[in-house]
Design an enzyme around this catalytic site. Structure first.
Site, short mmCIF file in Angstrom:
data_model
loop_
_atom_site.label_atom_id
_atom_site.label_comp_id
_atom_site.label_asym_id
_atom_site.label_seq_id
_atom_site.Cartn_x
_atom_site.Cartn_y
_atom_site.Cartn_z
N ASP A 106 -10.31 -6.62 5.41
CA ASP A 106 -9.25 -6.59 4.42
C ASP A 106 -8.06 -7.43 4.86
O ASP A 106 -7.89 -7.74 6.04
CB ASP A 106 -8.79 -5.16 4.17
CG ASP A 106 -8.21 -4.52 5.43
OD1 ASP A 106 -8.88 -4.60 6.48
OD2 ASP A 106 -7.10 -3.95 5.38
N GLU A 107 -7.23 -7.78 3.91
CA GLU A 107 -5.92 -8.41 4.14
C GLU A 107 -5.99 -9.57 5.13
O GLU A 107 -5.24 -9.63 6.10
CB GLU A 107 -4.91 -7.35 4.61
CG GLU A 107 -4.68 -6.25 3.59
CD GLU A 107 -3.68 -5.21 4.05
OE1 GLU A 107 -2.88 -4.72 3.22
OE2 GLU A 107 -3.70 -4.86 5.25
N VAL A 108 -6.90 -10.48 4.88
CA VAL A 108 -7.10 -11.62 5.79
C VAL A 108 -6.27 -12.81 5.31
O VAL A 108 -6.55 -13.40 4.27
CB VAL A 108 -8.60 -12.01 5.86
CG1 VAL A 108 -8.78 -13.19 6.81
CG2 VAL A 108 -9.42 -10.82 6.33
#
Length: 531
Positions: free
Chosen positions: A324-326
């Site tokens: 996530d949230e890369v």
């Protein structure tokens, strides 16, 4: 004590709800069904039994080994919580005595697998002088749930100084609605000592949650020993805020003996700055240190080493690889990574996909099935491994898309099931339905369950219990109890949940009052049952 207008109004409404259901929910000897979570099927009578001071466990008719410590330990824990630390020194009458529990388990296998049969039947008769309650279960893990249910039928009589069971005879058949009923803890944002994690596990068993999702590492710290790459835990907050391999094994085994699997997570390729404290080569550069360097083969060797070590500790069939949230800007802003991207004809998004899919292959090579946060599905859809479990967190509607694509899903939408959102109420936890708008039976089966998430940015050992409970219990009933037996209006279960919250307090779990938002304080002096 002063209360704000909003909290005061909410407190008044809750108090009215308590008063309306107080007699039915807490009458005790009137035989009200005070169980949490509510079983699939339950009936009862009106007689009171007294528990023998020599309350026994027998296993007549069971295929499960008599010498197994797993069942014996669970029985002892059950007797301990039933007595709630009171001194049982009264005189037990000669009639209507409950002498013990006979547990008959069909399978001798006690390996805790995903989807293990957790059903049970519990019958407490009400005739005879020396009476035995009976538990029938396919597996020992169903029997553990039955013991928990039995414990909630028992009460300490302060006048007689003995333990009694009201409203016998009881006949209960029970099984979970979903096979995956999880709680996430986060030991990267704040270190959680081993005794604290064990208390969380104990409290999970009380509400029949069965997966501890251990978000072990993140960008802030890497507290776990990895023998293959021993400098990784140089990224811990301090020398004393670490877990050895033996610690991790202890947590896994402690949970397993309570019917709880441990889902281990390494969140990659983002959220991984702490990895480079011990191995700076994992960073794209010292100035730009996450996500992990996609261009460096060493990155994938480290991931392989971690998952190889994990496979010796974490025996659950799933491993969580985050995703996530890369923010991939480091890759294009770092010369040697940008050169690698150009050489392989990839843009940042394609490199992100390459990383996720390669990490999945590594995990699969170690015998795991993979859970990824929903961004991987939102970006790559069916290009993920077909055995991927997509972990929804951003909001509603994702689960329906995931199962329509043929993948499995775990629901944790942050607007309802994130425990660190202190404005999220227990009523919202209770009413959050994992199968909303999913009507096809085959697609419904692909929603394997749900999970409440206790992210650790603003909690530590000092306040984790009251932040988790009782809101997690509201979700636990949603995940355990058949849909048709769930209340359409959460005020109908207020009294029963309040009683369960008080039960947690009696068992040493610091569950917060219902009358307020997450981690609330009592609204005024008074009974636990009215907070």
């Amino acid at each position: 004590m002063l209360m704000g207008k909003g909290n005061r109004g909410r407190g008044i409404l809750l108090l009215l709800g308590f008063l309306a259901c107080f007699e039915a929910a807490f009458g005790g000897e009137d035989g009200a069904v005070n169980l949490w979570p509510m079983p699939k099927s339950v009936s009862h009578g009106s007689r009171t039994l007294s528990l023998s001071k020599d309350f026994k466990l027998t296993t007549q008719g069971s295929k499960y080994p008599d010498d197994s410590s797993l069942l014996k330990e669970a029985f002892k824990r059950m007797v301990d919580v039933v007595q709630v630390n009171h001194i049982v020194d009264g005189r037990v009458p000669n009639s209507m005595v409950l002498a013990g529990l006979n547990v008959a388990i069909s399978s001798a296998d006690d390996v805790l697998k995903f989807g293990v049969n957790e059903s049970y039947k519990l019958h407490v008769p009400a005739v005879g002088s020396l009476i035995y309650a009976n538990i029938e279960a396919k597996t020992v893990y169903g029997a553990l749930h039955a013991l928990e249910t039995f414990s909630q039928l028992c009460h300490f009589n302060f006048d007689k100084r003995i333990v009694e069971l009201y409203a016998a005879p009881w006949s209960i058949f029970d099984k979970p609605r979903f096979p995956f009923r999880g709680l996430l803890i986060d030991t990267s944002r704040h270190y959680l000592p081993l005794p604290v994690i064990k208390v969380v596990i104990d409290s999970m068993a009380y509400s029949k949650l069965n997966v501890l999702h251990w978000h072990i590492v993140d960008e802030q710290s890497f507290p776990l020993e990895i023998p293959s790459y021993p400098r990784l835990w140089s990224g811990s907050y301090s020398y004393s805020e670490r877990y050895t391999v033996a610690d991790a094994l202890e947590i896994v085994q402690y949970a397993q003996r309570r019917g709880i699997n441990v889902l281990a997570e390494i969140d990659i390729p983002g959220h991984a700055r702490s990895w480079g404290v011990g191995y700076p080569a994992l960073w794209p550069s010292t100035e730009c240190n996450q996500p992990l360097d996609v261009s460096n083969e060493f990155t994938f060797k480290v991931i392989d080493g971690i998952l190889s070590d994990f496979s010796k500790i974490f025996k659950f069939k799933f491993v969580h690889l985050g995703g996530d949230e890369v923010n991939t800007s480091c890759w294009s802003n770092t010369p040697h990574v940008k050169e690698w991207l150009n050489k392989h004809g990839m843009n940042e998004s394609e490199a992100y996909k390459y990383f996720v899919l390669r990490a999945q292959k590594i995990a699969i090579s170690h015998g795991y099935e993979v859970v990824n946060w929903e961004e991987t599905f939102n970006n790559f859809g069916r290009q993920l491994n077909p055995e991927t479990v997509v972990h929804n967190w951003l909001g509603g509607g994702v689960a329906k898309k995931v199962v329509a694509a043929g993948l499995r899903c775990i629901v944790s939408n942050q607007d309802k099931w994130y425990l660190d959102h202190l404005d999220a109420t227990w009523e919202g936890f209770y009413m959050n339905e994992p199968l909303i708008n999913i009507t096809e039976p085959e697609e419904q089966k692909r929603v394997i369950g749900g999970e409440v998430c206790m992210w650790g940015e603003h909690i530590d050992a000092s306040d984790i219990e009251q932040t988790i409970w009782p809101r997690a219990a509201a979700a636990a009933e949603r995940l355990w109890t058949p849909l048709e037996k769930l209340a359409n209006d959460p005020t109908r279960v207020t009294g029963r949940l309040a009683r369960f919250r008080c039960l947690l307090n009696q068992r040493g779990i610091a569950a917060a009052p219902l009358a307020g938002l997450g981690r609330a304080v009592p609204i005024e002096p008074g009974s636990c049952l009215k907070q």
